[in-house]
Design an enzyme around this catalytic site. Structure first.
Site, PDB file in Angstrom:
ATOM      1  N   LYS A 108      -9.895   6.162   4.898  1.00 46.19           N
ATOM      2  CA  LYS A 108     -11.393   5.728   5.586  1.00 46.19           C
ATOM      3  C   LYS A 108     -12.537   6.120   4.689  1.00 46.19           C
ATOM      4  O   LYS A 108     -13.348   5.418   4.391  1.00 46.19           O
ATOM      5  CB  LYS A 108     -11.264   6.320   6.822  1.00 46.19           C
ATOM      6  CG  LYS A 108     -12.706   5.861   7.477  1.00 46.19           C
ATOM      7  CD  LYS A 108     -12.979   4.496   8.016  1.00 46.19           C
ATOM      8  CE  LYS A 108     -14.314   4.114   8.201  1.00 46.19           C
ATOM      9  NZ  LYS A 108     -15.326   4.009   6.928  1.00 46.19           N
ATOM     10  N   HIS A 146      -9.047   3.906  -0.853  1.00 44.93           N
ATOM     11  CA  HIS A 146      -7.789   3.425  -0.901  1.00 44.93           C
ATOM     12  C   HIS A 146      -7.534   2.519  -1.858  1.00 44.93           C
ATOM     13  O   HIS A 146      -7.486   1.196  -1.656  1.00 44.93           O
ATOM     14  CB  HIS A 146      -7.709   2.643   0.604  1.00 44.93           C
ATOM     15  CG  HIS A 146      -6.090   2.273   0.673  1.00 44.93           C
ATOM     16  ND1 HIS A 146      -4.945   2.825   0.119  1.00 44.93           N
ATOM     17  CD2 HIS A 146      -5.820   1.096   1.459  1.00 44.93           C
ATOM     18  CE1 HIS A 146      -4.105   1.994   0.615  1.00 44.93           C
ATOM     19  NE2 HIS A 146      -4.591   1.107   1.335  1.00 44.93           N
ATOM     20  N   ILE A 192     -13.093  -0.555  -0.190  1.00 44.78           N
ATOM     21  CA  ILE A 192     -12.428  -1.024  -1.483  1.00 44.78           C
ATOM     22  C   ILE A 192     -12.581  -0.197  -2.611  1.00 44.78           C
ATOM     23  O   ILE A 192     -13.695   0.297  -2.851  1.00 44.78           O
ATOM     24  CB  ILE A 192     -12.875  -2.470  -2.082  1.00 44.78           C
ATOM     25  CG1 ILE A 192     -12.787  -3.700  -1.010  1.00 44.78           C
ATOM     26  CG2 ILE A 192     -12.551  -2.884  -3.370  1.00 44.78           C
ATOM     27  CD1 ILE A 192     -13.538  -4.881  -0.953  1.00 44.78           C
ATOM     28  N   CYS A 244       0.924  -1.172  -0.058  1.00 45.80           N
ATOM     29  CA  CYS A 244      -0.034  -0.088  -0.054  1.00 45.80           C
ATOM     30  C   CYS A 244       0.681   1.396  -0.087  1.00 45.80           C
ATOM     31  O   CYS A 244       0.298   2.517  -0.222  1.00 45.80           O
ATOM     32  CB  CYS A 244      -0.899  -0.037   1.092  1.00 45.80           C
ATOM     33  SG  CYS A 244      -1.880  -1.648   1.446  1.00 45.80           S
TER      34      CYS A 244
END
Lengths: 131, 388
Positions: free
Chosen positions: B330, B334, B210, B84
């Site tokens: 959040k 992401h 997602i 990430c």
């Protein structure tokens, strides 16, 4: 030496270690007293290549845990299941807790290691049972 | 060593882009960044591109030349993969290339396409960033791994789910005005607490969604910016990267993230600033507990104090140190391989004054971004400053 996986080559070092958990298991200790899990050629803490296999303590304690409700596809284990990191002193080991529900587990709960086969993947599965 | 300016930033809206290819998403962000910079694609000397799970999600490896082509660049590209933190490290290496004098104009960013996979398949694809032998085979998912860290944190320092719910509510509130955010809506602390369990003690509203999306930055040398009379007031003055043992079980303390602390120390030293000089931060809140641990690793709060930061109002938009004014991972979303570039794009807009939430920090001159890989086995930190 363990039998190779029916569906592929063995993961040398790891497979032997996982199989050993049925008999109590072992860890790698370097000349400077750092503990790690195999396979290792060198101690990641100090660079020592003087490594020996030492028996895991008979029991370890839950260092942290989680009840997992969303599992990866193809993993096999039906959620919810409890994943925990168990402290054995010089090393910690991660696996799935058997015979205890999330409500029956706390930090410090004593368990012993064991190994099963993950039916979905054929891979070895590290598990812990009440000590 | 030359200074590095952020000449332009580009983002796709983050969210679900069903049916759009990764190359289309990245091209949108890249063209937006070039347009924002006022730089011609022909001037770009190299593409630094972040992507994590493209080989699984789109069956597409070797993405860098493909993305250069999609963006209309006639230069070579390199893909960076650090889970990430992929785009964070892509930007960091672009900064180093400009500083070294090797390149004057770099395009850096990333892309991830995720919503075309089922939740279970995304869970499995993300788990690849954990230790395959000792964690993935043992049933550790990413929510599960952060849940193990959250439990360890609560045990060591106290705090609980309600503290984490305040982090989620804060970041959702920040996303309401952000046109690029996936969830432009508020949630209450009670809604977060009542959401279904994913991996105890973490519930659904502790987790980022997602997401599909792309980010791109045009980074230039100060000399190039001056020669071409670019309007590029924001400089990247500090960069740092840290690493740690891959598996949680092998870390000394599962409630701390030393990779982020090391990355921050390097970035602060590089920029010549201290944590208490930072006016505003974008941190990697893939799970609410991740924001808490980031605040402590970045030297904003002492160990054990980060958990209450959102609840006390320290990190809300009217607090002393607003954190994740974009909405964070959040609420903004992401797309893993794009996130590190997106954080710097958002911070640049905040510092330039053209972000919808810039009014929360009108006098800000120092911003920080923190991008973490896996369970923070890698971390990249950047310091951005208003240079003129």
């Amino acid at each position: 030496m363990s039998d190779p996986e029916p569906d592929g080559p063995a993961d040398t070092g790891y497979d032997e270690w996982a199989d050993s958990l049925a008999e109590g298991g072992y860890y790698i200790e370097c000349a400077n007293g750092h503990g790690n899990l195999p396979p290792r050629r060198v101690c990641p803490d100090c660079g020592s290549t003087d490594l020996s296999e030492e028996p895991l303590p008979d029991t370890g304690e839950v260092a942290t845990f989680s009840e997992v409700h969303v599992a990866p596809s193809g993993f096999g284990e039906e959620p919810p299941y409890v994943t925990a990191v168990i402290d054995f002193g010089l090393v910690r080991v991660t696996g799935i807790v058997r015979e205890l529900s999330a409500d029956e587990i706390g930090i410090g709960t004593a368990v012993r290691p064991d190994v099963e086969r993950n039916d979905a993947t054929g891979k070895r599965l590290v598990v812990f049972r009440p000590a | 060593m030359t200074g590095v300016r952020v000449a332009g930033v580009g983002l796709t809206p983050f969210g679900e882009h069903a049916g759009r290819t990764g190359r289309d998403l990245f091209a949108e962000a890249a063209l937006a960044a070039l347009d924002d910079a006022g730089v011609a694609g022909d001037d770009v000397e190299h593409l630094n591109y972040g992507n994590f799970m493209g080989a699984l999600a789109e069956r597409q490896g070797h993405q860098a030349p493909l993305m250069a082509e999609a963006a209309g660049l006639r230069c070579a590209g390199t893909r960076y993969e650090e889970a990430c933190a992929s785009a964070g490290v892509a930007v960091r290496e672009a900064v180093r290339a400009v500083r070294s004098g090797e390149n004057d104009v770099m395009l850096a960013g990333g892309m991830e396409r995720m919503t075309n996979l089922s939740t279970a398949d995304v869970t499995e694809s993300l788990a690849v960033a954990a230790d395959e032998l000792f964690e993935v085979r043992a049933g550790v998912t990413f929510p599960g791994a952060y849940a193990l860290m959250a439990r360890a944190y609560f045990d060591e320092y106290g705090g609980g789910r309600e503290d984490l719910a305040h982090v989620a509510a804060k970041n959702h509130a920040n996303a309401v005005n952000n046109e690029y955010a996936q969830y432009q809506r508020e949630i209450t602390v009670e809604q977060a607490l009542d959401s279904p369990a994913v991996a105890s003690p973490l519930h659904l509203f502790d987790a980022c969604p997602i997401t599909d999306g792309a980010s791109a930055l045009v980074l230039v040398s100060e000399e190039y910016a001056e020669e071409h009379d670019l309007d590029a007031p924001v400089a990247i003055t500090g960069t740092g990267q840290g690493g740690d043992r891959a598996a949680l079980q092998d870390r000394t303390d599962m409630a701390r993230t030393p990779a982020a602390a090391d990355a921050a120390a390097e970035a602060y030293g590089d920029a010549g600033v201290a944590g208490d000089e930072v006016d505003v931060a974008e941190v990697h809140d893939c799970f609410t507990i991740a924001e808490v641990m980031a605040l402590e690793a970045l030297d904003f709060f002492d160990p054990g104090e980060g958990i209450g930061a959102a609840r006390r109002g320290d990190t809300t938009r009217d607090g002393d140190l607003p954190v994740n004014l974009s909405g964070g991972l959040k609420a903004k979303g992401h797309p893993v391989g794009a996130t590190g570039g997106s954080q710097i794009a958002e911070m640049t807009r905040i510092l330039r004054g053209d972000h919808p939430n810039s009014d929360a920090v009108p006098d800000a001159t120092v911003g920080l971004t923190h991008n973490a890989g896996g369970t923070v086995a890698s971390a990249v930190v950047h310091v951005l400053e208003v240079a003129e």
